[in-house]
Design an enzyme around this catalytic site. Structure first.
Site, PDB file in Angstrom:
ATOM      1  N   PRO A   1      55.395  57.551  17.959  1.00 38.63           N
ATOM      2  CA  PRO A   1      55.508  56.994  16.938  1.00 38.63           C
ATOM      3  C   PRO A   1      54.733  56.003  16.398  1.00 38.63           C
ATOM      4  CG  PRO A   1      55.306  56.706  19.172  1.00 38.63           C
ATOM      5  CD  PRO A   1      54.993  57.618  19.580  1.00 38.63           C
ATOM      6  N   CYS A   2      54.271  56.987  15.905  1.00 43.68           N
ATOM      7  CA  CYS A   2      52.755  56.408  14.019  1.00 43.68           C
ATOM      8  C   CYS A   2      53.767  55.293  13.009  1.00 43.68           C
ATOM      9  CB  CYS A   2      52.701  58.075  13.300  1.00 43.68           C
ATOM     10  SG  CYS A   2      54.031  58.360  12.555  1.00 43.68           S
ATOM     11  N   HIS A   3      54.687  55.125  13.403  1.00 45.73           N
ATOM     12  CA  HIS A   3      55.579  54.022  12.528  1.00 45.73           C
ATOM     13  C   HIS A   3      54.796  52.836  12.917  1.00 45.73           C
ATOM     14  CE1 HIS A   3      58.779  55.273  15.571  1.00 45.73           C
ATOM     15  NE2 HIS A   3      59.148  53.876  15.104  1.00 45.73           N
TER      16      HIS A   3
END
Length: 166
Positions: A134-136
């Site tokens: 989950p880089c967001h």
């Protein structure tokens, strides 16, 4: 050889990639660094079990719920980026972490006084398994929505989907 499949999400098309056993890529179709981790030789194989698992994960995720499992992943990257990506996997659904926090964790693990948040940002930006890693959920020091290879508009919508405080 790598295998690919396509998934239609509420935010647009997503390309899935696998070595046949584990997921090696998840990209929005217009994403920066699209397919950077793939072999040049690839075949469309939407029937693979890994893609069925990934579609199930995405179906759950896009209903606004935490999937509760992670498909098998193969991170084709450097040791440094792999460690950043592994740390991103620990960010809970609906929560965020700053680039600086990630940098401090890596510095502490390596016995260093500090680590560049920009270096961490580069690793975050080159994440080839978006959404699942989950880089967001990684934000600027002031909580600002910076640096998402899929586009800031998608980052905002993903965090809203998770009811994250942004």
């Amino acid at each position: 050889m790598d295998f690919t499949a396509h998934y239609t999400s509420p935010l647009g098309g997503i390309t899935l990639a696998s070595d046949g056993h584990a997921l090696v890529g998840v990209w929005f179709d217009d994403q920066k660094y699209f397919a950077a981790a793939l072999d040049t030789e690839r075949v469309e194989r939407p029937d693979l079990e890994i893609f069925a698992d990934t579609r199930r994960w995405l179906d759950i995720y896009f209903t606004g719920r935490a999937p509760g499992f992670t498909p098998p992943l193969l991170m084709r990257t450097s040791d440094f980026r792999r460690r950043v990506w592994e740390l991103m996997l620990t960010i809970p659904f609906g929560q965020t972490m700053t680039y600086g926090e990630l940098a401090r964790r890596i510095a502490a693990e390596r016995g260093m006084r500090s680590m560049s948040a920009q270096a961490v940002g580069g690793a975050v930006g080159h994440n080839s398994i978006s959404l699942i890693i989950p880089c967001h959920r990684v934000v600027g020091a002031d909580g600002s929505l910076t640096g998402y290879a899929g586009g800031i508009d998608k980052k905002m919508r993903l965090l809203q989907l998770e009811n994250a405080c942004i």
